[in-house]
Design an enzyme around this catalytic site. Structure first.
Site, mmCIF file in Angstrom:
data_model
loop_
_atom_site.group_PDB
_atom_site.id
_atom_site.type_symbol
_atom_site.label_atom_id
_atom_site.label_comp_id
_atom_site.label_asym_id
_atom_site.label_seq_id
_atom_site.Cartn_x
_atom_site.Cartn_y
_atom_site.Cartn_z
ATOM 1 N N ARG A 166 0.643 7.588 -8.149
ATOM 2 C CA ARG A 166 -0.014 6.511 -7.627
ATOM 3 C C ARG A 166 -1.632 6.961 -8.988
ATOM 4 O O ARG A 166 -2.364 5.825 -8.073
ATOM 5 C CB ARG A 166 0.007 6.647 -6.666
ATOM 6 C CG ARG A 166 1.068 6.720 -5.314
ATOM 7 C CD ARG A 166 0.215 7.124 -4.856
ATOM 8 N NE ARG A 166 -0.604 6.501 -3.079
ATOM 9 C CZ ARG A 166 0.089 5.356 -2.763
ATOM 10 N NH1 ARG A 166 0.840 4.268 -2.671
ATOM 11 N NH2 ARG A 166 -1.070 4.611 -2.160
ATOM 12 N N ARG A 181 -4.025 1.833 -9.485
ATOM 13 C CA ARG A 181 -2.890 0.736 -8.582
ATOM 14 C C ARG A 181 -3.151 -0.965 -8.073
ATOM 15 O O ARG A 181 -3.526 -1.613 -7.200
ATOM 16 C CB ARG A 181 -2.659 1.003 -7.400
ATOM 17 C CG ARG A 181 -3.037 2.669 -7.288
ATOM 18 C CD ARG A 181 -3.196 3.478 -5.568
ATOM 19 N NE ARG A 181 -3.119 5.356 -5.536
ATOM 20 C CZ ARG A 181 -3.752 5.455 -4.867
ATOM 21 N NH1 ARG A 181 -3.779 5.126 -3.409
ATOM 22 N NH2 ARG A 181 -3.754 6.929 -5.360
ATOM 23 N N SER A 186 -4.886 14.481 5.946
ATOM 24 C CA SER A 186 -5.654 14.372 5.138
ATOM 25 C C SER A 186 -6.739 13.418 5.295
ATOM 26 O O SER A 186 -7.528 13.590 6.257
ATOM 27 C CB SER A 186 -5.233 12.542 4.384
ATOM 28 O OG SER A 186 -6.076 11.890 3.432
ATOM 29 N N HIS A 231 1.559 12.491 -7.287
ATOM 30 C CA HIS A 231 0.863 11.885 -6.669
ATOM 31 C C HIS A 231 1.669 10.855 -6.257
ATOM 32 O O HIS A 231 1.559 9.596 -5.993
ATOM 33 C CB HIS A 231 -0.505 11.700 -6.777
ATOM 34 C CG HIS A 231 -1.630 11.448 -5.723
ATOM 35 N ND1 HIS A 231 -2.417 12.757 -5.671
ATOM 36 C CD2 HIS A 231 -1.342 10.695 -5.000
ATOM 37 C CE1 HIS A 231 -3.205 11.898 -4.510
ATOM 38 N NE2 HIS A 231 -3.123 11.087 -3.932
ATOM 39 N N TYR A 268 1.136 -1.161 -0.733
ATOM 40 C CA TYR A 268 -0.104 0.079 -0.054
ATOM 41 C C TYR A 268 0.713 0.949 0.056
ATOM 42 O O TYR A 268 0.642 2.114 -0.323
ATOM 43 C CB TYR A 268 -0.722 -0.323 0.754
ATOM 44 C CG TYR A 268 -1.467 1.034 1.650
ATOM 45 C CD1 TYR A 268 -2.636 1.765 0.740
ATOM 46 C CD2 TYR A 268 -1.378 1.875 2.586
ATOM 47 C CE1 TYR A 268 -3.557 3.062 0.702
ATOM 48 C CE2 TYR A 268 -2.499 3.135 2.804
ATOM 49 C CZ TYR A 268 -2.914 3.094 1.942
ATOM 50 O OH TYR A 268 -3.891 4.885 1.789
ATOM 51 N N GLN A 273 -5.271 18.899 4.365
ATOM 52 C CA GLN A 273 -5.716 18.537 2.619
ATOM 53 C C GLN A 273 -7.615 18.378 2.707
ATOM 54 O O GLN A 273 -7.492 17.131 3.290
ATOM 55 C CB GLN A 273 -5.021 17.379 2.725
ATOM 56 C CG GLN A 273 -5.292 16.486 0.989
ATOM 57 C CD GLN A 273 -6.054 15.738 1.148
ATOM 58 O OE1 GLN A 273 -6.028 15.319 1.905
ATOM 59 N NE2 GLN A 273 -6.107 14.682 -0.717
#
Length: 381
Positions: A282, A168, A110, A279, A28, A131
């Site tokens: 990602r 992903r 986040s 990013h 991850y 964020q």
């Protein structure tokens, strides 16, 4: 233990982190999207930036502090938002927030973290950023801004480069779903990582606590790389930016910008800073290395330019500053440090970065970071 003897660089923390994390958690953290070409290009792009050492300056007293958005920061870097940080290490967001407060650098929480703005309120320093993954519902949007402001966040970061969930594939192959489901395969991996397992047993498996208030009923069937936040959020447009500018009275940063024309228009729309990022590779595998876009974006705007994607040390920080960045954010790196050393990890990484900056500034003859903008660049290869 002298951590600088055992873990002198980020690679050492990264190796230790892999030894302590279950395989699905490691995947991850490190995975990109597609064939991970963009992630590899970020690293290769930075490695192609050469700078010429300068000699005969005598002893230098280096100053690592910088100004950003009217505030003096102790270092030219901060901690970028990473979704579900608590999956990497128990109390990840709390540790990172406290470390940032002590060091005098920004910490960015986040929307899809495993702790909420309210959870973090006691731990925040003066440089707390929130964020925002953009909620569709205006009421939820306004409530999130109020919660962030009341908790002590003074800077808002809108992420605009996730209009849809990326695939992903590597993360999918690992067996991780959102929310995490402990299959026999994952449980076997957890059993091999006792420190992580003990911490999670004490804290409980993480989930996106900020969104609890807005979720009711069963979660919809979502792709394994999506999460419950996708039920709430939208792909923002220009009116969304205008709405945020009207409703947020602090600094507004737009994250995920790669085109110079977009950066220029965002400045005109009231953005206080542009965050150039792909990013970390990602989201979209067909983009060029983020560092290659920096000069063009820098030339397009007069507001500060923040940079991330591929940064792994003080030399990389100097490369980005030389090409026009005003400030650097690191995400994966701080989570390697967390997984490697727990509570001691972020502070040790900050020390690594500071020492690396000082050593390379000495080679380049830089007493301060403002002088990095005038460095001679040679593109290698």
């Amino acid at each position: 233990m002298d951590l600088h003897q055992t873990y002198p660089g980020l690679d050492d923390l990264k190796r230790r982190a892999r030894q302590r994390l279950p395989e699905f958690v490691w995947e991850y953290l490190v995975s990109g999207t597609g064939a991970e070409a963009a992630k590899a290009q970020n690293r290769a792009g930075l490695d192609r930036i050469g700078m010429l050492p300068s000699v005969l300056h005598g002893p230098l007293e280096t100053d690592l502090s910088v100004d950003l958005l009217g505030t003096r920061h102790a270092f030219p870097f901060g901690i970028a938002p990473v979704g579900m940080s608590g999956l990497i290490w128990p109390d990840a967001e709390g540790i990172l927030a406290r470390s940032a407060r002590t060091a005098g650098i920004p910490y960015c929480l986040s929307t899809v973290a495993s702790q909420s703005p309210e959870d973090l309120a006691p731990h925040l320093g003066a440089h707390a950023w929130f964020q925002l993954y953009p909620p569709k519902d205006e009421g939820i949007r306004a409530d999130l801004l109020a919660r962030a402001r009341d908790a002590g966040f003074r800077t808002l970061v809108l992420t605009v480069d996730v209009p849809v969930a990326s695939r992903r594939e590597r993360q999918t192959r690992s067996g991780l779903t959102q929310p995490p489901r402990l299959t026999p395969r994952l449980l076997a991996q957890i059993a091999m990582r006792p420190a992580w397992a003990l911490g999670m047993a004490q804290q409980g498996m993480p989930h996106m606590r900020t969104l609890d208030k807005y979720i009711s009923g069963e979660q919809a069937n979502l792709p394994p790389t999506a999460h419950i936040g996708y039920l709430l959020r939208t792909s923002p447009d220009w009116e969304y930016v205008h709405w945020l500018r009207r409703n947020w009275d602090g600094p507004l940063i737009i994250k995920g910008v790669q085109r110079a024309a977009d950066a220029q228009r965002l400045q005109e729309a009231g953005a206080d800073a542009i965050w150039l990022s792909n990013h970390g590779g990602r989201q979209f595998d067909g983009c060029p290395p983020a560092i290659s876009l920096l000069p063009e974006v820098r030339d397009a705007v007069s507001v500060p330019v923040i940079f991330d994607s591929g940064i792994e040390g003080g030399l990389d920080v100097l490369r980005a500053l030389a090409l026009g960045a005003d400030f650097i954010m690191l995400g994966r790196a701080f989570h390697y440090a967390l997984a490697a050393l727990g509570e001691a990890g972020p502070a040790h990484l900050i020390s690594i970065l500071a020492r690396d900056l000082e050593a390379n500034m000495g080679q380049l003859g830089l007493p301060g970071l403002a002088e990095a903008r005038g460095l001679q660049i040679r593109h290698l290869g």
